[in-house]
Write an enzyme that holds these catalytic residues in place. Sequence first.
Site, PDB file in Angstrom:
ATOM      1  N   TYR A 140       0.858  -1.182   0.000  1.00 15.14           N
ATOM      2  CA  TYR A 140       0.000   0.000   0.000  1.00 15.14           C
ATOM      3  C   TYR A 140       0.892   1.228   0.000  1.00 15.14           C
ATOM      4  O   TYR A 140       1.821   1.315   0.793  1.00 15.14           O
ATOM      5  CB  TYR A 140      -0.903   0.005   1.244  1.00 15.14           C
ATOM      6  CG  TYR A 140      -1.803   1.215   1.344  1.00 15.14           C
ATOM      7  CD1 TYR A 140      -2.953   1.316   0.570  1.00 15.14           C
ATOM      8  CD2 TYR A 140      -1.509   2.262   2.221  1.00 15.14           C
ATOM      9  CE1 TYR A 140      -3.786   2.429   0.661  1.00 15.14           C
ATOM     10  CE2 TYR A 140      -2.336   3.376   2.326  1.00 15.14           C
ATOM     11  CZ  TYR A 140      -3.468   3.451   1.543  1.00 15.14           C
ATOM     12  OH  TYR A 140      -4.295   4.552   1.633  1.00 15.14           O
ATOM     13  N   ASP A 233       9.473   2.633  -0.357  1.00 16.84           N
ATOM     14  CA  ASP A 233       8.432   3.348   0.380  1.00 16.84           C
ATOM     15  C   ASP A 233       8.634   3.035   1.855  1.00 16.84           C
ATOM     16  O   ASP A 233       8.184   2.012   2.367  1.00 16.84           O
ATOM     17  CB  ASP A 233       7.043   2.933  -0.099  1.00 16.84           C
ATOM     18  CG  ASP A 233       5.953   3.700   0.620  1.00 16.84           C
ATOM     19  OD1 ASP A 233       6.287   4.493   1.536  1.00 16.84           O
ATOM     20  OD2 ASP A 233       4.764   3.503   0.285  1.00 16.84           O
ATOM     21  N   LYS A 261       4.670   9.612   8.229  1.00 15.70           N
ATOM     22  CA  LYS A 261       4.419   9.135   9.602  1.00 15.70           C
ATOM     23  C   LYS A 261       5.409   9.667  10.647  1.00 15.70           C
ATOM     24  O   LYS A 261       5.271  10.790  11.114  1.00 15.70           O
ATOM     25  CB  LYS A 261       4.351   7.609   9.609  1.00 15.70           C
ATOM     26  CG  LYS A 261       3.205   7.113   8.673  1.00 15.70           C
ATOM     27  CD  LYS A 261       2.704   5.740   8.988  1.00 15.70           C
ATOM     28  CE  LYS A 261       1.795   5.193   7.911  1.00 15.70           C
ATOM     29  NZ  LYS A 261       0.428   4.984   8.268  1.00 15.70           N
TER      30      LYS A 261
HETATM   31  N1  PMP Z   1       3.000   4.246   2.107  1.00 14.83           N
HETATM   32  C1  PMP Z   1       2.919   3.369   3.112  1.00 14.83           C
HETATM   33  C2  PMP Z   1       3.907   2.245   3.175  1.00 14.83           C
HETATM   34  C3  PMP Z   1       1.921   3.491   4.071  1.00 14.83           C
HETATM   35  O1  PMP Z   1       1.835   2.596   5.055  1.00 14.83           O
HETATM   36  C4  PMP Z   1       1.008   4.561   3.984  1.00 14.83           C
HETATM   37  C5  PMP Z   1      -0.098   4.768   4.997  1.00 14.83           C
HETATM   38  N2  PMP Z   1      -0.386   3.759   5.845  1.00 14.83           N
HETATM   39  C6  PMP Z   1       1.142   5.448   2.915  1.00 14.83           C
HETATM   40  C7  PMP Z   1       2.149   5.268   2.003  1.00 14.83           C
HETATM   41  C8  PMP Z   1       0.206   6.605   2.768  1.00 14.83           C
HETATM   42  O2  PMP Z   1       0.450   7.542   3.760  1.00 14.83           O
HETATM   43  P1  PMP Z   1      -0.681   8.600   4.177  1.00 14.83           P
HETATM   44  O3  PMP Z   1      -1.760   7.830   4.851  1.00 14.83           O
HETATM   45  O4  PMP Z   1       0.050   9.548   5.080  1.00 14.83           O
HETATM   46  O5  PMP Z   1      -1.142   9.251   2.927  1.00 14.83           O
END
Ligand code: PMP
Length: 419
Positions: A140, A233, A261
């Site tokens: 994700y 990511d 985060k």
């Molecule tokens: N990349 C990863 C690996 C994530 O876990 C998340 C959110 N859980 C995102 C991108 C998206 O981040 P955001 O919710 O701050 O848009």
Amino acid sequence: MTNSEELWKEANKLFAGGVNSPVRAAVKPFPFFVERGKGAIIYTVEGKRLIDYVLGYGPLILGHSPDSVKEKLIKQLDKGWLFGTPSELEIELARKITSHIPSAQKVRFVNSGTEATMNAIRLARGYTKRSKILKFNGNYHGSHDYVLIEAGSAATEYSIPTSDGIPVEIIKTVEVCEFNDLDCVNSKLKKEDVAGVIVEPIMGNSGVILPEKEFLKGLRELTRTYNSLLIFDEVITGFRVSIGGAQTLYQIYPDITTLGKIIGGGLPIGAIAGKADIIDNFTPSGKVFNAGTFNANPLSMAAGIATIEELEKGYPYNIANKAAKAIVEELENIIKVKHTINHISSMFQIFFGVDNIKNYSDVKKANREYYMRLHELLLREGVFIPPSQYETIFTSASHDNDIVNETLYKFKKVISELM
Ligand code: PMP
């Protein structure tokens, strides 16, 4: 009187499915509304005390409202919180990121992990002049069109791994392989001109799934061979699995890293980091457009700096990692049915009915109903783990021995009921 049930009724009149982010609605029969949090504990509007293992879905590695972050935020509030100009804070946070994340020479700050991966992909496409992207099943990367294709997290929880509303033309630009399958990556890169391979180096959005020994190394080599960029990511893993992220842990260095985060200390943030000659392609020095009213906003910068300052002392990792290890070890003793626990640092997830989870297809075979029952029983006892098999259980620097012991006592109680 305000209670969660009444608030839930109101919320349903105002929001689709009653919430502003889907997984929040997975708490049954209705989500509890939170009034405040401190350390490892959150309190609902009814005053119910819960030990929190969701931690805002990852950012709160120090726990809720740590004094260090709060003090820095209050100081910044006194000075103002939005100027639409550069501020010294962004230099300070970028210096921390570039000093800890080995592949980061330059940074662009944005406001979410979603924006980070969206702009990282645009950057890879602009830099390589290619349009295809390769991603992995059940990874994700946020909620934009380029990546809501075979996505994990809430997209899987709600059975829409590929979202409605994404033009087929975009879907056609995205190739998908199974995590840990280098043969697939090799054949896709050979066949197509791929701008970038985007991967969660440790999967945290289909539960937790670790890369096999040669996987990340293989991705690094294959992307070099085929002149594709490697994008890690690290929105979850950055500053969590080590202060230098998964790339430091595995010593594999991507071309572009996306962060979010933890680097915002619980306030909205995202970042794209990488080699200077790649990041310089962003506007205004380059032709890959990115802009944002709230980019590098002073409050997120301040909270991020304060959080990383604490992480630099080392103790948060010692406590958070020790807590996760103690819980996982004890769960291995007390869970008597077939299961697997995948664990690294301060992140883990439990899968019932399976004995090896190495990719998303394996996760789909796990007994998700059993996991949800565990979540419900723990919630009744005052422990909050994610309301979805496709999320990660996190620990923090506030999960000390007392919290861990209390958690294990409650786990033991509900596991015997679950069996
Ligand atoms: N990349 C990863 C690996 C994530 O876990 C998340 C959110 N859980 C995102 C991108 C998206 O981040 P955001 O919710 O701050 O848009």
